[in-house]
Design an enzyme around this catalytic site. Structure first.
Site, PDB file in Angstrom:
ATOM      1  N   TYR A 156      33.512  11.295  20.132  1.00 12.34           N
ATOM      2  CA  TYR A 156      34.143  10.685  21.306  1.00 12.34           C
ATOM      3  C   TYR A 156      33.176   9.642  21.868  1.00 12.34           C
ATOM      4  O   TYR A 156      31.955   9.752  21.680  1.00 12.34           O
ATOM      5  CB  TYR A 156      34.479  11.759  22.345  1.00 12.34           C
ATOM      6  N   HIS A 168      42.824  15.129  15.112  1.00 10.71           N
ATOM      7  CA  HIS A 168      43.937  15.203  16.067  1.00 10.71           C
ATOM      8  C   HIS A 168      43.847  14.079  17.087  1.00 10.71           C
ATOM      9  O   HIS A 168      42.783  13.484  17.280  1.00 10.71           O
ATOM     10  CB  HIS A 168      43.918  16.547  16.802  1.00 10.71           C
ATOM     11  N   ARG A 210      36.740  20.930  14.100  1.00  9.22           N
ATOM     12  CA  ARG A 210      38.139  20.838  14.515  1.00  9.22           C
ATOM     13  C   ARG A 210      38.853  19.943  13.521  1.00  9.22           C
ATOM     14  O   ARG A 210      38.298  18.927  13.093  1.00  9.22           O
ATOM     15  CB  ARG A 210      38.252  20.153  15.885  1.00  9.22           C
ATOM     16  N   TYR A 247      36.054  16.701  13.334  1.00 11.46           N
ATOM     17  CA  TYR A 247      34.672  16.586  13.814  1.00 11.46           C
ATOM     18  C   TYR A 247      34.143  17.955  14.217  1.00 11.46           C
ATOM     19  O   TYR A 247      34.918  18.863  14.534  1.00 11.46           O
ATOM     20  CB  TYR A 247      34.601  15.619  15.009  1.00 11.46           C
TER      21      TYR A 247
END
Ligand code: BEZ
Ligand code: FE
Length: 297
Positions: free
Chosen positions: A159, A217, A214, A193
């Protein structure tokens, strides 16, 4: 009260807390004490383990700052965030829901972006992704004027707040559904990630031999007065880690079809192939429009 034996402690604590005016506080704290005491009895918690547990909780607080929320992460890897989400959506857990956990990376004030616009705020290598979504109510009628926050990790799995190479608010945007309940945007295909593992939650995952990943998404948060705020994620069906999401966020409803195209057809002229498209529909339930407390600033 004089405590004569270990069995007496639980009732004594619940009694001591019983004058709280707020009935919900009374109910929650009494249940917490009952379950916490039962847990200690069940596992016969040793004094060393108790100290270790308290040190773990302290470490969670110490690892939390403006740009990282270790408490949210702890709840997420225990499946607690997903459980609370499923208990509070889909007709109180009775039916399928479009909701998913918020995670620790939602930020307030994502940049308002016109429908069809890009959420790239700095050069972001990766396959182009064109997303077309529609939001309807439980009767299938379109909902206009929903404010939709979108956020995602980059194709390198970070992010923007974790990555000095991305501009502030890269891969974040705020859209508004049109009269047909539609919103659309351009981005890059997200990648799976690892969740942050530098803190005590990382130590726990390593001790349990769990991977920290994860599946890829996109995140969505839909907000409009009269509707329960919709917080959700849409997963890439081909991701190898769909079955083993470290935070248990994947439900069948949320597996999206990210279609791969080898051409540069409109609206993708000038985009080097491959490009991907995602068409996805959300349902918002009637209810209260409330924003969560942002886990990071
Ligand atoms: C996320 O999807 O952004 C996320 C969710 C839980 C833990 C870490 C990240
Ligand atoms: Fe995420």
């Amino acid at each position: 009260m004089i405590i004569e034996n270990q069995q007496m402690v639980t009732g004594a604590v619940i009694d001591a807390m019983s004058n709280a005016e707020n009935p919900r506080l009374r109910e929650i704290m009494a249940a917490l004490v009952r379950h916490a005491h039962a847990f200690a009895r069940e596992v016969k918690l040793t004094e060393e383990e108790f100290e270790q547990g308290l040190a773990f909780l302290n470490a969670i607080g110490q690892a939390t700052n403006d740009s990282h929320n270790e408490a949210v992460l702890f709840s997420d890897v225990l499946g607690f965030s997903t459980l609370v989400c499923l208990l509070n959506n889909g007709n109180a857990g009775a039916t399928e829901t479009a909701a998913a956990l918020l995670g620790p990376f939602w930020r307030m004030n994502s940049p308002a972006t016109a429908n069809g616009g890009s959420i790239l705020r700095s050069p972001t290598p990766g396959p182009a992704l064109f997303v077309n979504c529609r939001i309807v109510d439980v009767d299938g009628a379109p909902i206009a004027g929903v404010e939709v926050d979108v956020w995602q990790a980059s194709p390198v799995g970070l992010y923007e707040n974790q990555d000095d190479d991305q501009a502030d608010m890269n891969l974040r945007g705020k859209f508004r559904t049109d009269s047909e309940g539609r919103f659309s945007f351009r981005s890059v295909r997200p990648a799976g990630y690892p969740v942050p593992t530098h803190g005590p939650v990382g130590d726990l995952l390593r001790a349990q031999h769990r991977h920290p990943y994860r599946p890829a998404h996109l995140h969505f948060l839909g907000f409009k007065q009269g509707y329960k705020t919709l917080i959700t994620q849409v997963f890439v069906a081909e991701d190898d880690r769909l079955q083993t999401d470290v935070v248990f966020g994947v439900t069948r409803h949320l597996i999206g079809t990210y279609v791969r195209h080898e051409d540069g057809a409109p609206p993708a002229e000038g985009v080097s192939p491959p490009r991907y498209t995602l068409d996805y529909g959300f349902v918002m339930e009637p209810g209260e429009a409330k924003l969560p407390v942002p886990p990071i600033k």
